[in-house]
Write an enzyme that holds these catalytic residues in place. Structure first.
Site, PDB file in Angstrom:
ATOM      1  N   GLY A 134       8.178  -5.353  -9.122  1.00 19.54           N
ATOM      2  CA  GLY A 134       9.252  -4.080  -9.606  1.00 19.54           C
ATOM      3  C   GLY A 134      10.531  -4.539  -9.483  1.00 19.54           C
ATOM      4  O   GLY A 134      11.123  -5.072  -8.361  1.00 19.54           O
ATOM      5  N   GLY A 184       0.821  -1.105  -0.069  1.00 17.68           N
ATOM      6  CA  GLY A 184       0.062   0.065   0.035  1.00 17.68           C
ATOM      7  C   GLY A 184       0.831   1.294  -0.014  1.00 17.68           C
ATOM      8  O   GLY A 184       2.061   1.290  -0.283  1.00 17.68           O
ATOM      9  N   LEU A 216       0.222   3.739  -1.972  1.00 26.11           N
ATOM     10  CA  LEU A 216       0.531   3.490  -3.480  1.00 26.11           C
ATOM     11  C   LEU A 216       1.165   4.675  -4.221  1.00 26.11           C
ATOM     12  O   LEU A 216       0.897   5.723  -3.790  1.00 26.11           O
ATOM     13  CB  LEU A 216      -0.804   3.173  -4.248  1.00 26.11           C
ATOM     14  CG  LEU A 216      -1.443   1.776  -3.706  1.00 26.11           C
ATOM     15  CD1 LEU A 216      -2.739   1.373  -4.507  1.00 26.11           C
ATOM     16  CD2 LEU A 216      -0.311   0.563  -3.820  1.00 26.11           C
ATOM     17  N   GLY A 260       5.141   3.975  -9.088  1.00 27.97           N
ATOM     18  CA  GLY A 260       5.681   2.744  -9.042  1.00 27.97           C
ATOM     19  C   GLY A 260       4.816   1.443  -9.233  1.00 27.97           C
ATOM     20  O   GLY A 260       4.702   0.664 -10.065  1.00 27.97           O
ATOM     21  N   HIS A 261       3.956   1.469  -8.215  1.00 25.71           N
ATOM     22  CA  HIS A 261       2.802   0.505  -8.146  1.00 25.71           C
ATOM     23  C   HIS A 261       1.676   0.560  -9.295  1.00 25.71           C
ATOM     24  O   HIS A 261       1.523  -0.300  -9.731  1.00 25.71           O
ATOM     25  CB  HIS A 261       1.917   0.632  -6.820  1.00 25.71           C
ATOM     26  CG  HIS A 261       2.890   0.701  -5.578  1.00 25.71           C
ATOM     27  ND1 HIS A 261       2.709   1.702  -4.712  1.00 25.71           N
ATOM     28  CD2 HIS A 261       3.446  -0.537  -4.859  1.00 25.71           C
ATOM     29  CE1 HIS A 261       3.560   1.249  -3.587  1.00 25.71           C
ATOM     30  NE2 HIS A 261       4.142   0.045  -3.725  1.00 25.71           N
ATOM     31  N   GLN A 317       7.740  -9.920   7.326  1.00 26.75           N
ATOM     32  CA  GLN A 317       9.026  -9.461   6.922  1.00 26.75           C
ATOM     33  C   GLN A 317       9.853  -8.399   7.408  1.00 26.75           C
ATOM     34  O   GLN A 317      10.802  -7.755   6.708  1.00 26.75           O
ATOM     35  CB  GLN A 317       8.881  -9.317   5.339  1.00 26.75           C
ATOM     36  CG  GLN A 317       7.932  -7.963   5.126  1.00 26.75           C
ATOM     37  CD  GLN A 317       7.540  -7.950   3.714  1.00 26.75           C
ATOM     38  OE1 GLN A 317       6.414  -8.844   3.134  1.00 26.75           O
ATOM     39  NE2 GLN A 317       7.859  -6.858   2.679  1.00 26.75           N
ATOM     40  N   SER A 346       7.575   3.830  -0.955  1.00 27.61           N
ATOM     41  CA  SER A 346       6.522   4.459   0.148  1.00 27.61           C
ATOM     42  C   SER A 346       7.177   5.045   1.255  1.00 27.61           C
ATOM     43  O   SER A 346       6.776   5.897   1.932  1.00 27.61           O
ATOM     44  CB  SER A 346       5.629   3.328   0.623  1.00 27.61           C
ATOM     45  OG  SER A 346       5.132   2.587  -0.644  1.00 27.61           O
TER      46      SER A 346
HETATM   47  P1  AMP Z   1       5.826  -2.368  -1.695  1.00 27.34           P
HETATM   48  O1  AMP Z   1       4.384  -2.002  -1.547  1.00 27.34           O
HETATM   49  O2  AMP Z   1       6.976  -1.307  -1.451  1.00 27.34           O
HETATM   50  O3  AMP Z   1       5.887  -3.911  -1.146  1.00 27.34           O
HETATM   51  O4  AMP Z   1       5.894  -2.668  -3.515  1.00 27.34           O
HETATM   52  C1  AMP Z   1       4.905  -3.711  -4.070  1.00 27.34           C
HETATM   53  C2  AMP Z   1       5.411  -3.669  -5.404  1.00 27.34           C
HETATM   54  O5  AMP Z   1       5.811  -2.708  -6.235  1.00 27.34           O
HETATM   55  C3  AMP Z   1       7.004  -4.593  -5.392  1.00 27.34           C
HETATM   56  O6  AMP Z   1       6.829  -5.519  -6.586  1.00 27.34           O
HETATM   57  C4  AMP Z   1       7.721  -3.388  -5.635  1.00 27.34           C
HETATM   58  O7  AMP Z   1       8.935  -3.975  -6.244  1.00 27.34           O
HETATM   59  C5  AMP Z   1       6.939  -2.700  -6.634  1.00 27.34           C
HETATM   60  N1  AMP Z   1       7.713  -1.238  -6.620  1.00 27.34           N
HETATM   61  C6  AMP Z   1       7.856  -0.264  -5.465  1.00 27.34           C
HETATM   62  N2  AMP Z   1       8.428   0.815  -5.773  1.00 27.34           N
HETATM   63  C7  AMP Z   1       8.591   0.742  -7.263  1.00 27.34           C
HETATM   64  C8  AMP Z   1       9.113   1.529  -7.977  1.00 27.34           C
HETATM   65  N3  AMP Z   1       9.671   2.500  -8.048  1.00 27.34           N
HETATM   66  N4  AMP Z   1       9.166   1.111  -9.506  1.00 27.34           N
HETATM   67  C9  AMP Z   1       8.869  -0.256  -9.833  1.00 27.34           C
HETATM   68  N5  AMP Z   1       8.350  -1.026  -9.019  1.00 27.34           N
HETATM   69  C10 AMP Z   1       8.244  -0.612  -7.755  1.00 27.34           C
END
Ligand code: AMP
Length: 296
Positions: A148, A32, A34, A37-38, A62, A187
């Site tokens: 990502g 979340g 968001l 990137g998300h 984690q 985030s």
């Molecule tokens: P998180 O909410 O940080 O666990 O991220 C969820 C998904 O979004 C994961 O697969 C991350 O690698 C991807 N993600 C987070 N930040 C970015 C970004 N700047 N560019 C591309 N993917 C991202």
């Protein structure tokens, strides 16, 4: 109409119906808060599947005992707005009890890959990630799941998870999305104060300089390259380096420091240049994937 679902039972009922209609399911697991990137993952999932499922779950498993689980940024209203704009079909927003009704006795053990980079700095982190992602995959049963490359080691862990357990889905790695000034979106960027945010640019800048060096200077050694990145980052007074490393990808073998760029080119390896740097209390990660011959 987007549906917000908080229980495993209700989500499975919905998705069984969709699957029986012959529709494909794309899944984007997140924690979340968001950002763009998300959204890039959601867009790709929408493009490649009939139904898009977004999960928002801050997974306690984690986070280490001294990490930011309690203060991890959360904003459900904002996330639901973003999800609606991205044409998500189902937002899965489970409670911790819904995902872990009892404390799990079975967790996924991750092999040598979890001893490197973020795994070394955050013991148990990738076990927590692999355990929750496996559980989410079993609940959602997607055709494809989107991750990502901002978290390149996570992508490698999930690809191994799918391979080792023979899970019936495809993993789709997606490029890193950055702010206009180059900072990788995260985030956790909201934790940064103005000065930390300004100095954090050093991460991407030092990686860009390194990329240029790799393209131009064949005699450069791995050790010299790493050292130059460290020096560039440490010119910024608030930076504290966790790691700067160049490893093979996706096997994460550490390279001999005396190896030259010329030799790497001859090996035609895929390498990951990865950094983790603290600015104040905030730990930021970034990386570039390099394919020899010929840069990224
Ligand atoms: P998180 O909410 O940080 O666990 O991220 C969820 C998904 O979004 C994961 O697969 C991350 O690698 C991807 N993600 C987070 N930040 C970015 C970004 N700047 N560019 C591309 N993917 C991202």
């Amino acid at each position: 109409m987007m549906k917000v679902i908080r229980t495993v039972a209700e989500l499975q009922l919905e998705l069984n119906t969709r699957r029986n209609q012959g529709l494909t399911i794309g899944f984007v697991p997140t924690m979340g808060f968001l950002h763009q990137g998300h959204i890039s993952l959601l867009d790709k999932a929408k493009h490649e599947n009939d139904v898009v499922v977004l999960s928002i779950f801050v997974n306690p498993l984690q986070f280490g005992p001294n990490e930011d689980f309690d203060r991890y940024p959360r904003d459900e209203d904002h996330d639901l707005h973003v999800a609606r704009t991205s044409l998500v079909d189902y937002v899965f927003l489970p409670s911790v009890d819904e995902i872990y009704p009892v404390e799990p006795q079975m967790t996924v053990q991750v092999g040598s890959i979890s001893t490197k980079l973020c795994g070394a700095s955050r013991p148990g982190h990738f076990e927590g990630v692999a355990t929750v992602v496996k559980r989410l995959f079993e609940i959602v049963k997607p055709n494809r799941a989107y991750f990502g490359l901002k978290d390149a080691q996570q992508v490698a862990v999930i690809e191994k998870l799918v391979e080792d357990y023979q899970l019936p889905l495809q993993i789709v790695p997606c490029p890193i999305i950055r702010e206009k000034d180059g900072l990788a979106m995260s985030s956790r960027n909201v934790y940064l104060n103005d000065e930390e945010r300004r100095q954090a640019l050093a991460i991407n800048q030092s990686l860009s300089i390194a990329r240029r060096q790799i393209q131009e200077n064949r005699d450069l050694t791995v050790a010299a390259l790493i050292q130059e990145i460290q020096i560039n980052i440490l010119e910024h007074s608030l930076a504290r380096i966790d790691y700067v490393q160049l490893l093979t990808y996706p096997d994460f073998e550490v390279l001999n420091g005396a190896t030259t760029i010329q030799q790497l080119n001859e090996d035609k390896t895929r390498l990951l240049l990865a950094v983790a740097v603290y600015f104040g209390k905030t730990r930021l990660i970034d990386n570039i994937l390099l394919t020899f011959e010929g840069g990224e």
